[in-house]
Motif scaffolding. Structure first.
Motif, PDB file in Angstrom:
ATOM      1  N   LYS A   1       0.590  -1.109   0.118  1.00 14.24           N
ATOM      2  CA  LYS A   1      -0.007  -0.056  -0.057  1.00 14.24           C
ATOM      3  C   LYS A   1       0.848   1.105  -0.170  1.00 14.24           C
ATOM      4  CE  LYS A   1      -0.376  -0.154   5.032  1.00 14.24           C
ATOM      5  NZ  LYS A   1       0.595  -1.122   5.268  1.00 14.24           N
ATOM      6  N   PRO A   2       0.187   2.559  -0.402  1.00 17.81           N
ATOM      7  CA  PRO A   2       1.241   3.461  -0.494  1.00 17.81           C
ATOM      8  C   PRO A   2       1.984   3.929   0.929  1.00 17.81           C
ATOM      9  CG  PRO A   2      -1.046   4.090  -1.276  1.00 17.81           C
ATOM     10  CD  PRO A   2      -1.011   2.688  -0.715  1.00 17.81           C
ATOM     11  N   GLY A   3       3.266   4.154   0.576  1.00 21.73           N
ATOM     12  CA  GLY A   3       4.052   4.621   2.045  1.00 21.73           C
ATOM     13  C   GLY A   3       5.005   3.269   2.231  1.00 21.73           C
ATOM     14  N   ASP A   4       4.808   2.043   1.849  1.00 19.91           N
ATOM     15  CA  ASP A   4       5.416   0.903   1.906  1.00 19.91           C
ATOM     16  C   ASP A   4       6.960   0.981   1.279  1.00 19.91           C
ATOM     17  OD1 ASP A   4       3.531  -0.278   3.766  1.00 19.91           O
ATOM     18  OD2 ASP A   4       2.838  -1.706   1.888  1.00 19.91           O
ATOM     19  N   GLN A   5       7.936   0.868   1.926  1.00 16.62           N
ATOM     20  CA  GLN A   5       8.980   0.842   1.272  1.00 16.62           C
ATOM     21  C   GLN A   5       9.745  -0.616   0.835  1.00 16.62           C
ATOM     22  OE1 GLN A   5      11.966   3.337   3.655  1.00 16.62           O
ATOM     23  NE2 GLN A   5      10.247   3.183   5.273  1.00 16.62           N
ATOM     24  N   ILE A   6      10.170  -0.362  -0.515  1.00 13.84           N
ATOM     25  CA  ILE A   6      10.445  -1.731  -0.900  1.00 13.84           C
ATOM     26  C   ILE A   6      11.990  -1.835  -1.582  1.00 13.84           C
ATOM     27  CG2 ILE A   6       8.007  -2.362  -1.480  1.00 13.84           C
ATOM     28  CD1 ILE A   6      10.284  -0.863  -4.376  1.00 13.84           C
TER      29      ILE A   6
ATOM     30  N   GLY B   1       3.722   4.404  -4.148  1.00 16.06           N
ATOM     31  CA  GLY B   1       3.315   5.865  -4.479  1.00 16.06           C
ATOM     32  C   GLY B   1       1.549   5.535  -4.544  1.00 16.06           C
ATOM     33  N   HIS B   2       1.084   6.828  -4.634  1.00 21.56           N
ATOM     34  CA  HIS B   2      -0.461   6.760  -4.981  1.00 21.56           C
ATOM     35  C   HIS B   2      -0.709   6.809  -6.509  1.00 21.56           C
ATOM     36  CE1 HIS B   2      -1.968   7.532  -0.910  1.00 21.56           C
ATOM     37  NE2 HIS B   2      -0.838   8.377  -0.614  1.00 21.56           N
ATOM     38  N   LEU B   3      -1.852   6.489  -6.847  1.00 20.29           N
ATOM     39  CA  LEU B   3      -2.508   6.598  -8.374  1.00 20.29           C
ATOM     40  C   LEU B   3      -2.631   7.990  -8.555  1.00 20.29           C
ATOM     41  CD1 LEU B   3      -4.791   3.459  -8.393  1.00 20.29           C
ATOM     42  CD2 LEU B   3      -2.610   3.570  -9.488  1.00 20.29           C
ATOM     43  N   GLU B   4      -2.454   8.215 -10.118  1.00 26.61           N
ATOM     44  CA  GLU B   4      -2.614   9.504 -10.271  1.00 26.61           C
ATOM     45  C   GLU B   4      -4.028  10.024 -10.205  1.00 26.61           C
ATOM     46  OE1 GLU B   4      -1.806   9.844 -14.448  1.00 26.61           O
ATOM     47  OE2 GLU B   4       0.189   9.596 -13.988  1.00 26.61           O
ATOM     48  N   THR B   5      -5.018   9.329 -10.124  1.00 27.12           N
ATOM     49  CA  THR B   5      -6.411   9.656  -9.676  1.00 27.12           C
ATOM     50  C   THR B   5      -6.639  10.043  -8.232  1.00 27.12           C
ATOM     51  OG1 THR B   5      -7.151   7.333  -9.677  1.00 27.12           O
ATOM     52  CG2 THR B   5      -7.141   8.465 -11.751  1.00 27.12           C
ATOM     53  N   CYS B   6      -5.575   9.638  -7.516  1.00 33.55           N
ATOM     54  CA  CYS B   6      -5.719   9.805  -5.917  1.00 33.55           C
ATOM     55  C   CYS B   6      -5.103  11.114  -5.446  1.00 33.55           C
ATOM     56  CB  CYS B   6      -5.394   8.419  -5.397  1.00 33.55           C
ATOM     57  SG  CYS B   6      -5.275   8.466  -3.283  1.00 33.55           S
ATOM     58  N   ASP B   7      -5.775  11.730  -4.572  1.00 29.49           N
ATOM     59  CA  ASP B   7      -5.107  12.913  -4.026  1.00 29.49           C
ATOM     60  C   ASP B   7      -4.254  12.476  -2.727  1.00 29.49           C
ATOM     61  OD1 ASP B   7      -7.088  12.250  -2.100  1.00 29.49           O
ATOM     62  OD2 ASP B   7      -8.136  13.851  -2.169  1.00 29.49           O
ATOM     63  N   GLY B   8      -4.225  11.408  -2.441  1.00 26.60           N
ATOM     64  CA  GLY B   8      -3.406  10.879  -1.173  1.00 26.60           C
ATOM     65  C   GLY B   8      -4.105  11.155   0.082  1.00 26.60           C
ATOM     66  N   ASN B   9      -5.441  11.501   0.082  1.00 22.22           N
ATOM     67  CA  ASN B   9      -5.964  11.449   1.487  1.00 22.22           C
ATOM     68  C   ASN B   9      -6.210  10.078   1.874  1.00 22.22           C
ATOM     69  OD1 ASN B   9      -8.111  11.781   3.567  1.00 22.22           O
ATOM     70  ND2 ASN B   9      -8.904  13.706   2.480  1.00 22.22           N
ATOM     71  N   ALA B  10      -5.996   9.755   3.003  1.00 17.88           N
ATOM     72  CA  ALA B  10      -5.922   8.318   3.677  1.00 17.88           C
ATOM     73  C   ALA B  10      -7.375   7.821   3.862  1.00 17.88           C
ATOM     74  CB  ALA B  10      -5.133   8.273   4.934  1.00 17.88           C
ATOM     75  N   ASP B  11      -7.898   8.882   4.011  1.00 17.79           N
ATOM     76  CA  ASP B  11      -9.758   8.429   4.173  1.00 17.79           C
ATOM     77  C   ASP B  11     -10.493   7.961   2.984  1.00 17.79           C
ATOM     78  OD1 ASP B  11      -9.355   9.151   7.033  1.00 17.79           O
ATOM     79  OD2 ASP B  11     -10.210  11.237   6.566  1.00 17.79           O
TER      80      ASP B  11
ATOM     81  N   LEU C   1       5.335   2.702  -8.193  1.00 14.59           N
ATOM     82  CA  LEU C   1       6.554   2.801  -7.394  1.00 14.59           C
ATOM     83  C   LEU C   1       7.422   3.939  -7.920  1.00 14.59           C
ATOM     84  CD1 LEU C   1       7.688  -0.979  -8.241  1.00 14.59           C
ATOM     85  CD2 LEU C   1       6.483  -0.221  -6.308  1.00 14.59           C
ATOM     86  N   GLU C   2       7.753   4.708  -6.533  1.00 13.59           N
ATOM     87  CA  GLU C   2       8.363   5.836  -6.993  1.00 13.59           C
ATOM     88  C   GLU C   2       9.925   5.758  -6.418  1.00 13.59           C
ATOM     89  OE1 GLU C   2       5.896   8.464  -4.698  1.00 13.59           O
ATOM     90  OE2 GLU C   2       4.696   8.772  -6.097  1.00 13.59           O
ATOM     91  N   PHE C   3      10.804   6.353  -6.955  1.00 16.72           N
ATOM     92  CA  PHE C   3      12.134   6.458  -6.567  1.00 16.72           C
ATOM     93  C   PHE C   3      12.551   8.083  -6.305  1.00 16.72           C
ATOM     94  CE2 PHE C   3      11.076   2.979  -9.505  1.00 16.72           C
ATOM     95  CZ  PHE C   3      11.801   2.026  -8.697  1.00 16.72           C
ATOM     96  N   ASN C   4      12.347   8.365  -5.213  1.00 20.96           N
ATOM     97  CA  ASN C   4      12.294   9.758  -4.837  1.00 20.96           C
ATOM     98  C   ASN C   4      13.984  10.193  -4.785  1.00 20.96           C
ATOM     99  OD1 ASN C   4       9.577   9.786  -4.381  1.00 20.96           O
ATOM    100  ND2 ASN C   4       9.564   9.261  -2.596  1.00 20.96           N
ATOM    101  N   GLN C   5      14.868   9.803  -5.007  1.00 21.56           N
ATOM    102  CA  GLN C   5      16.082  10.019  -5.080  1.00 21.56           C
ATOM    103  C   GLN C   5      16.343  10.944  -6.212  1.00 21.56           C
ATOM    104  OE1 GLN C   5      15.117   6.767  -4.806  1.00 21.56           O
ATOM    105  NE2 GLN C   5      16.691   5.470  -5.973  1.00 21.56           N
ATOM    106  N   TYR C   6      15.501  10.748  -7.301  1.00 22.39           N
ATOM    107  CA  TYR C   6      15.537  11.308  -8.662  1.00 22.39           C
ATOM    108  C   TYR C   6      14.744  12.502  -8.501  1.00 22.39           C
ATOM    109  CZ  TYR C   6      17.695   7.150 -10.256  1.00 22.39           C
ATOM    110  OH  TYR C   6      18.678   6.087 -10.333  1.00 22.39           O
ATOM    111  N   THR C   7      14.902  13.703  -9.594  1.00 20.80           N
ATOM    112  CA  THR C   7      14.158  14.812  -9.395  1.00 20.80           C
ATOM    113  C   THR C   7      12.871  14.668  -9.870  1.00 20.80           C
ATOM    114  OG1 THR C   7      15.373  15.346 -11.572  1.00 20.80           O
ATOM    115  CG2 THR C   7      16.291  16.176  -9.609  1.00 20.80           C
ATOM    116  N   ARG C   8      11.939  15.572  -9.665  1.00 18.01           N
ATOM    117  CA  ARG C   8      10.610  15.404 -10.453  1.00 18.01           C
ATOM    118  C   ARG C   8      10.877  15.676 -11.775  1.00 18.01           C
ATOM    119  NH1 ARG C   8       6.481  15.471  -6.603  1.00 18.01           N
ATOM    120  NH2 ARG C   8       7.044  15.916  -4.593  1.00 18.01           N
TER     121      ARG C   8
ATOM    122  N   ARG D   1       9.459   7.496 -11.473  1.00 14.27           N
ATOM    123  CA  ARG D   1       8.361   6.915 -11.161  1.00 14.27           C
ATOM    124  C   ARG D   1       8.168   5.759 -12.313  1.00 14.27           C
ATOM    125  NH1 ARG D   1       3.164   8.928  -8.600  1.00 14.27           N
ATOM    126  NH2 ARG D   1       1.318   7.863  -9.699  1.00 14.27           N
ATOM    127  N   THR D   2       7.262   4.626 -11.882  1.00 10.85           N
ATOM    128  CA  THR D   2       7.037   3.620 -12.838  1.00 10.85           C
ATOM    129  C   THR D   2       5.668   2.835 -12.291  1.00 10.85           C
ATOM    130  OG1 THR D   2       7.878   1.715 -14.067  1.00 10.85           O
ATOM    131  CG2 THR D   2       8.310   1.845 -11.893  1.00 10.85           C
TER     132      THR D   2
END
Length: 405
Positions: free
Chosen positions: A301-306, A326-336, A348-355, A361-362
């Motif tokens: 689920k979003p937030g898990d480290q892999i 990470g979250h899907l593009e259609t999701c605003d990240g609100n946990a509720d 999957l997000e690799f935040n060591q790379y720039t936006r 992202r993949t």
């Protein structure tokens, strides 16, 4: 007839005569006052005798007399043969107790406190201590403390292969035997003298023992499989990755030499000076050329480290790369309202790379997951979820100071 005089009377007469003669001699001496230095010497003499304990003098004299009397008495009363046997008994009583006379539990506790070089020295004392000091029970702790974090099942299988194939003597010098290797590891004179007798024995140490495996690792002649963080001295193209390699230990620098598998037509890369903090045992028993079977896709689920397998092309071996779910593009990240964990698509997000970076992202499929990708972006393989705090903190320590392009 002459009158007989008792001995007591004769002694009394002798004392009276001596006293009278001393008085006449004393009166004939000139009575002059003594010089000052004589008084000082007399005072010093008095202080000396006052400080010397009367009881200590008498005790010393008494012990000396008793010892002399006993020696004289035994020399007169005892025959020569008996005297020689008494000397032997005396020597036996004076001799110290051997360490082998200690209870097994006590001896084991002592040997457990010894470092590896101490066990090697003790093993050269005698056959009994050699059996004690080469036991797997004592060497398991040393193996775990020093090598447990970077030596895994794959390294043990490699060692077993060397044992079965008769290559377990790779840590021995053909001319000097085990002695030459131990001198290289711990150059102490005691090791040379201790092992001079038993180094000729081919069965020491036992080839299938943990001691042999430990010494083989220390020698640097045994290459074992492990994984290296940020390979090739932290090359920017391998930041936050972990690749399989064969390692050889350098005891002089306390570092390792890493030999990486060839990448396609590219020859095997070799890196020197690899430190302990950049190493780990492979967390999964999967070859770097095979796809890891993921068993955690449905629970991510979003937030898990892999960690995910990735390779540049199909001729390259896989490396493990750090990322987060990470979250899907259609999701605003609100946990509720987030339902990303119900979707078949896993972000999957690799935040060591720039936006905006193509490596940032993949997406992969949760169902029927296989290797996905292309020649341009590389190929993504199996995924494993990170649960241990130690694993996660290790990746955080390797985080680059600046975002990567």
């Amino acid at each position: 007839m002459h009158n007989w005089t008792p001995p007591s009377c004769q002694m009394l007469l002798f004392l009276i005569t001596c006293s009278f003669s001393f008085l006449l001699f004393y009166k004939s001496l000139p009575l002059k006052p003594l010089p000052s230095w004589a008084c000082e010497m007399r005072l010093l003499s008095f202080c000396f005798w006052k400080g010397l304990s009367f009881f200590s003098i008498t005790k010393s004299i008494r012990n000396t007399l008793l010892a002399a009397t006993f020696s004289l008495f035994t020399s007169i009363m005892s025959p020569k043969k008996k005297n020689s046997s008494s000397k032997v008994e005396s020597v036996e009583m004076v001799s110290e107790t051997s360490v082998l006379d200690l209870p097994d539990l006590v001896l084991e506790c002592i040997l457990e406190k010894l470092p590896p070089e101490g066990l090697c020295k003790m093993a050269g004392v005698c056959t009994s201590l050699r059996d004690w000091c080469t036991s797997d029970h004592l060497w398991e702790r040393h193996m775990k403390n020093k090598w447990g974090r970077i030596v895994g099942p794959a390294a043990y299988r490699e060692w077993q292969f060397h044992v079965v194939s008769g290559k377990s003597s790779i840590y021995q010098d053909k001319q000097k035997g085990l002695m030459g290797y131990l001198i290289q590891l711990w150059p102490f004179a005691l090791i040379r003298s201790s092992f001079s007798n038993i180094s000729k024995k081919q069965s020491f140490p036992p080839v299938d023992s943990i001691m042999s495996w430990y010494l083989a690792l220390e020698s640097g002649k045994f290459w074992f499989p492990a994984q290296v963080y940020n390979r090739e001295n932290g090359h920017i193209g391998f930041m936050l990755s972990c690749y399989d390699a064969e390692l050889s230990y350098d005891q002089r620098t306390d570092t390792f030499q890493a030999r990486y598998p060839p990448h396609g037509r590219r020859a095997s890369a070799i890196e020197t000076g690899v430190t302990w903090d950049r190493l780990r045992a492979p967390p999964v028993d999967t070859s770097p050329h095979n796809l890891h079977i993921s068993d955690c896709l449905n629970e991510l689920k979003p937030g898990d480290q892999i960690e995910i397998q990735w390779r540049r092309n199909k001729e390259f071996p896989y490396g493990w790369w750090y990322g987060v779910v990470g979250h899907l593009e259609t999701c605003d990240g609100n946990a509720d309202y987030c339902r990303c964990h119900d979707s078949d698509t896993l972000v999957l997000e690799f935040n060591q790379y720039t936006r905006g970076s193509r490596w940032r992202r993949t997406t992969v499929s949760r169902k029927d997951h296989r290797e996905e990708g292309n020649e341009a972006d590389g190929f993504y393989g199996g995924i494993r979820k990170l649960c241990g705090k130690e694993e996660i903190s290790m990746w955080k320590k390797l985080w680059p100071a600046e975002a990567l392009e």
